[in-house]
Design a protein around this motif. Structure first.
Motif, PDB file in Angstrom:
ATOM      1  N   PHE A  36      64.588 -35.966  40.362  1.00 30.67           N
ATOM      2  CA  PHE A  36      64.234 -34.561  40.158  1.00 30.67           C
ATOM      3  C   PHE A  36      62.825 -34.353  40.690  1.00 30.67           C
ATOM      4  O   PHE A  36      61.891 -35.031  40.266  1.00 30.67           O
ATOM      5  CB  PHE A  36      64.279 -34.206  38.670  1.00 30.67           C
ATOM      6  N   GLY A  37      62.689 -33.418  41.620  1.00 30.09           N
ATOM      7  CA  GLY A  37      61.365 -33.092  42.129  1.00 30.09           C
ATOM      8  C   GLY A  37      60.978 -31.678  41.758  1.00 30.09           C
ATOM      9  O   GLY A  37      60.203 -31.442  40.839  1.00 30.09           O
ATOM     10  N   CYS A  38      61.564 -30.712  42.458  1.00 28.85           N
ATOM     11  CA  CYS A  38      61.185 -29.306  42.275  1.00 28.85           C
ATOM     12  C   CYS A  38      62.216 -28.527  41.459  1.00 28.85           C
ATOM     13  O   CYS A  38      61.881 -27.558  40.795  1.00 28.85           O
ATOM     14  CB  CYS A  38      61.016 -28.644  43.635  1.00 28.85           C
ATOM     15  N   GLY A  39      63.472 -28.911  41.566  1.00 28.10           N
ATOM     16  CA  GLY A  39      64.541 -28.190  40.879  1.00 28.10           C
ATOM     17  C   GLY A  39      64.960 -26.896  41.542  1.00 28.10           C
ATOM     18  O   GLY A  39      65.827 -26.187  41.014  1.00 28.10           O
ATOM     19  N   ALA A  41      65.592 -26.660  45.163  1.00 24.51           N
ATOM     20  CA  ALA A  41      66.080 -26.931  46.523  1.00 24.51           C
ATOM     21  C   ALA A  41      64.996 -26.851  47.589  1.00 24.51           C
ATOM     22  O   ALA A  41      65.261 -26.472  48.725  1.00 24.51           O
ATOM     23  CB  ALA A  41      67.241 -25.990  46.872  1.00 24.51           C
ATOM     24  N   GLN A  42      63.780 -27.276  47.227  1.00 19.82           N
ATOM     25  CA  GLN A  42      62.679 -27.178  48.192  1.00 19.82           C
ATOM     26  C   GLN A  42      62.064 -28.521  48.577  1.00 19.82           C
ATOM     27  O   GLN A  42      61.215 -28.568  49.461  1.00 19.82           O
ATOM     28  CB  GLN A  42      61.567 -26.284  47.613  1.00 19.82           C
ATOM     29  N   CYS A  43      62.437 -29.618  47.904  1.00 19.10           N
ATOM     30  CA  CYS A  43      61.716 -30.872  48.173  1.00 19.10           C
ATOM     31  C   CYS A  43      62.603 -32.004  48.678  1.00 19.10           C
ATOM     32  O   CYS A  43      62.111 -32.942  49.291  1.00 19.10           O
ATOM     33  CB  CYS A  43      60.979 -31.333  46.921  1.00 19.10           C
ATOM     34  N   GLY A  44      63.897 -31.958  48.395  1.00 18.11           N
ATOM     35  CA  GLY A  44      64.820 -32.975  48.897  1.00 18.11           C
ATOM     36  C   GLY A  44      64.930 -34.227  48.054  1.00 18.11           C
ATOM     37  O   GLY A  44      65.733 -35.115  48.370  1.00 18.11           O
ATOM     38  N   CYS A  46      66.355 -34.766  45.364  1.00 15.18           N
ATOM     39  CA  CYS A  46      67.649 -34.866  44.675  1.00 15.18           C
ATOM     40  C   CYS A  46      68.829 -34.973  45.646  1.00 15.18           C
ATOM     41  O   CYS A  46      69.967 -34.788  45.234  1.00 15.18           O
ATOM     42  CB  CYS A  46      67.843 -33.612  43.834  1.00 15.18           C
ATOM     43  N   ARG A  56      71.516 -30.660  48.265  1.00 15.63           N
ATOM     44  CA  ARG A  56      70.511 -30.727  47.205  1.00 15.63           C
ATOM     45  C   ARG A  56      71.230 -30.604  45.860  1.00 15.63           C
ATOM     46  O   ARG A  56      71.709 -29.515  45.487  1.00 15.63           O
ATOM     47  CB  ARG A  56      69.498 -29.591  47.358  1.00 15.63           C
ATOM     48  N   CYS A  58      70.168 -30.531  42.877  1.00 17.83           N
ATOM     49  CA  CYS A  58      69.523 -29.766  41.790  1.00 17.83           C
ATOM     50  C   CYS A  58      70.020 -28.329  41.732  1.00 17.83           C
ATOM     51  O   CYS A  58      69.872 -27.664  40.708  1.00 17.83           O
ATOM     52  CB  CYS A  58      68.008 -29.788  41.932  1.00 17.83           C
TER      53      CYS A  58
HETATM   54  S1  FES Z   1      64.703 -31.473  43.110  1.00 18.40           S
HETATM   55 FE1  FES Z   1      63.648 -30.658  44.832  1.00 18.40          FE
HETATM   56  S2  FES Z   1      65.267 -30.103  46.198  1.00 18.40           S
HETATM   57 FE2  FES Z   1      66.269 -30.703  44.375  1.00 18.40          FE
END
Ligand code: FES
Ligand code: FES
Length: 150
Positions: A36-39, A41-44, A46, A56, A58
């Motif tokens: 889990f990064g951003c939740g 769909a902006q960081c990849g 997941c 993605r 998340c």
């Molecule tokens: S948690 Fe960042 S794109 Fe899904």
């Protein structure tokens, strides 16, 4: 109870259809390799595969997975492209802190599956949605080329 195919295994999971796939993997199944990064769909971080395509997790409700096969970082090493990418990552010591790397590897493996000899533009396009706060982008690019040559 919905049935999923995850890394080649059938799994029945008691999950509501609106739960994001990432939550099901991590919280219900204990598969914590997918991050889990951003939740949003902006960081990849997941990134997983559905029928080999990077998505993605998340922002993907499990109700939209359908009968597509799910592959995660725990299973991608059993695919030809995933095995090459993982070996290249080790050979070139791509990883720094590691947090983004499951997602990077999943996107890179999906790229290599569809394009066995990607050029810089192909790599940039495929990897643009995967952020790395440690700035391993140069080694990621070299790792993909190394894997493509192997
Ligand atoms: S948690 Fe960042 S794109 Fe899904
Ligand atoms: S290796 Fe640290 S965020 Fe990418």
């Amino acid at each position: 109870m919905p049935e999923f195919t995850i890394n080649g295994e059938k799994r029945d999971v008691d999950v509501p259809p609106d739960m994001p796939l990432l939550w099901m993997l991590r919280d219900l199944l204990g598969m914590t390799g997918t991050k889990f990064g951003c939740g949003i769909a902006q960081c990849g971080a997941c990134t997983v595969h559905l029928d080999g395509v990077a998505v993605r997790s998340c922002q993907l409700p499990v109700g939209r997975v359908g009968n597509r096969a799910i592959t995660t970082i725990e299973g991608v090493g059993n695919t030809p492209a995933g095995a090459k990418i993982q070996k290249a990552w080790i050979d070139l010591e791509v990883i720094q802190c590691g947090y983004c790397q499951p997602g990077q590897i999943m996107s890179a493996a999906a790229l290599l599956t569809g394009n066995p000899a990607p050029d810089d533009a192909d790599i940039d396009a495929a990897m643009a949605g995967n952020l790395c706060r440690c700035g391993t982008y140069v080694r990621i690019r070299e790792g993909i080329k190394h894997a493509a040559r192997s």
